[in-house]
Write a protein that holds these residues in place. Structure first.
Motif, PDB file in Angstrom:
ATOM      1  N   GLU A 162       0.841  -1.204   0.000  1.00 49.41           N
ATOM      2  CA  GLU A 162       0.000   0.000   0.000  1.00 49.41           C
ATOM      3  C   GLU A 162       0.870   1.245   0.000  1.00 49.41           C
ATOM      4  OE1 GLU A 162      -2.939   0.134   3.090  1.00 49.41           O
ATOM      5  OE2 GLU A 162      -3.658  -1.876   2.622  1.00 49.41           O
TER       6      GLU A 162
ATOM      7  N   HIS B  88       2.348   1.539  -3.310  1.00 47.63           N
ATOM      8  CA  HIS B  88       1.348   2.065  -4.254  1.00 47.63           C
ATOM      9  C   HIS B  88       1.132   3.552  -4.026  1.00 47.63           C
ATOM     10  CE1 HIS B  88       0.000  -1.290  -6.658  1.00 47.63           C
ATOM     11  NE2 HIS B  88      -0.109  -2.078  -5.568  1.00 47.63           N
ATOM     12  N   SER B  89       1.014   3.932  -2.750  1.00 46.48           N
ATOM     13  CA  SER B  89       0.803   5.362  -2.476  1.00 46.48           C
ATOM     14  C   SER B  89       2.035   6.169  -2.885  1.00 46.48           C
ATOM     15  CB  SER B  89       0.452   5.601  -1.003  1.00 46.48           C
ATOM     16  OG  SER B  89       1.559   5.319  -0.163  1.00 46.48           O
ATOM     17  N   GLN B  90       3.232   5.605  -2.608  1.00 45.27           N
ATOM     18  CA  GLN B  90       4.451   6.307  -3.025  1.00 45.27           C
ATOM     19  C   GLN B  90       4.533   6.381  -4.557  1.00 45.27           C
ATOM     20  OE1 GLN B  90       7.740   4.300  -1.143  1.00 45.27           O
ATOM     21  NE2 GLN B  90       7.470   5.399   0.817  1.00 45.27           N
ATOM     22  N   ILE B  91       4.162   5.262  -5.199  1.00 40.48           N
ATOM     23  CA  ILE B  91       4.179   5.233  -6.670  1.00 40.48           C
ATOM     24  C   ILE B  91       3.178   6.246  -7.211  1.00 40.48           C
ATOM     25  CG2 ILE B  91       3.557   3.831  -8.674  1.00 40.48           C
ATOM     26  CD1 ILE B  91       4.862   1.438  -7.233  1.00 40.48           C
ATOM     27  N   SER B  92       1.976   6.295  -6.591  1.00 46.18           N
ATOM     28  CA  SER B  92       0.961   7.267  -7.023  1.00 46.18           C
ATOM     29  C   SER B  92       1.485   8.686  -6.825  1.00 46.18           C
ATOM     30  CB  SER B  92      -0.331   7.114  -6.224  1.00 46.18           C
ATOM     31  OG  SER B  92      -0.845   5.841  -6.323  1.00 46.18           O
ATOM     32  N   HIS B  93       2.076   8.863  -5.646  1.00 43.93           N
ATOM     33  CA  HIS B  93       2.633  10.187  -5.340  1.00 43.93           C
ATOM     34  C   HIS B  93       3.737  10.542  -6.338  1.00 43.93           C
ATOM     35  CE1 HIS B  93       3.725  13.650  -2.967  1.00 43.93           C
ATOM     36  NE2 HIS B  93       4.991  13.199  -2.850  1.00 43.93           N
ATOM     37  N   LYS B  94       4.634   9.562  -6.560  1.00 45.88           N
ATOM     38  CA  LYS B  94       5.727   9.790  -7.502  1.00 45.88           C
ATOM     39  C   LYS B  94       5.177  10.014  -8.908  1.00 45.88           C
ATOM     40  CE  LYS B  94       9.069   9.081  -4.550  1.00 45.88           C
ATOM     41  NZ  LYS B  94       9.966  10.075  -4.084  1.00 45.88           N
ATOM     42  N   ASN B  95       4.144   9.240  -9.291  1.00 48.53           N
ATOM     43  CA  ASN B  95       3.529   9.422 -10.614  1.00 48.53           C
ATOM     44  C   ASN B  95       2.917  10.814 -10.746  1.00 48.53           C
ATOM     45  OD1 ASN B  95       4.255   6.959 -11.652  1.00 48.53           O
ATOM     46  ND2 ASN B  95       2.337   5.945 -11.119  1.00 48.53           N
ATOM     47  N   SER B  96       2.241  11.274  -9.662  1.00 53.05           N
ATOM     48  CA  SER B  96       1.660  12.624  -9.717  1.00 53.05           C
ATOM     49  C   SER B  96       2.769  13.669  -9.803  1.00 53.05           C
ATOM     50  CB  SER B  96       0.757  12.883  -8.511  1.00 53.05           C
ATOM     51  OG  SER B  96       1.516  12.955  -7.316  1.00 53.05           O
TER      52      SER B  96
ATOM     53  N   THR C 289       4.027  13.496 -13.316  1.00 47.42           N
ATOM     54  CA  THR C 289       3.071  14.165 -14.199  1.00 47.42           C
ATOM     55  C   THR C 289       3.204  15.677 -14.073  1.00 47.42           C
ATOM     56  OG1 THR C 289       1.557  12.319 -13.895  1.00 47.42           O
ATOM     57  CG2 THR C 289       0.644  14.333 -14.827  1.00 47.42           C
TER      58      THR C 289
END
Length: 183
Positions: A38, A41-49, A52
């Motif tokens: 999790e 995933h949250s770090q990946i989401s954060h990194k993806n944002s 972006t």
């Protein structure tokens, strides 16, 4: 055998505890794994944002760069045109300066010619004045001579008829145009 059975039971008990501990440990590891996933995933989401956002910034900066490059090209062409105009103006300025020097030289020549002509004019005016004075003097001298001749003629006419003939000759000599008219 009983002993072995007891030993086996003890081993089984130990194994059960170990299994329980292993299962507990496995459960906690699974929880940690889920938590880690999790977090990942949250770090990946954060990194993806963030990626972006950075890509958006890169695109914005790329757009700004292309606009600035366009402005730079425009400014460069403007500076080239201005440099050419400046060069032409500088050449024109040099030409005007040379022409101005020529005009100054011509002005100085004209000034010298004017002064020379003014001196000549003063000399000519002086000559004219001298000639007029001479003319007046000669006219006065001529008038005096005429007056003397007329006085002589009058004196001769007074002397008598005999001398009248001589007076006529003298008068003819004094006034030849009158003698021509009488003839």
């Amino acid at each position: 055998m009983l002993e072995q059975l007891q030993r086996l039971q003890t081993h089984i008990g130990v194994l059960k505890t170990r299994i329980e501990n292993a299962e507990k440990e496995n459960a906690s590891l699974l929880k940690e794994k889920d938590n880690s996933e999790e977090q990942a995933h949250s770090q990946i989401s954060h990194k993806n944002s963030i990626i972006t956002q950075k890509q958006d910034e890169i695109e914005s900066l790329t757009d700004q760069l292309s606009q600035l490059q366009g402005q730079f090209k425009q400014l460069d062409s403007d500076s080239t045109a201005l440099a050419e105009r400046y060069s032409r103006l500088e050449k024109s300025c040099t030409d005007l300066k040379n022409r101005f020097q020529e005009i100054l030289a011509e002005r100085n020549e004209l000034r010298i010619a004017k002064e020379k002509m003014a001196n000549e004019q003063r000399h000519h005016l002086q000559d004219i004045k001298n000639l007029k004075d001479e003319r007046e003097r000669l006219i006065q001298k001529n008038e005096q001579a005429k007056a003397k001749v007329e006085a002589i003629i009058q004196r001769l006419s007074i002397l008598g008829t005999e001398q009248d003939h001589h007076a006529q000759e003298i008068q003819q000599l004094a006034h030849p145009s009158e003698a021509n008219e009488e003839v």
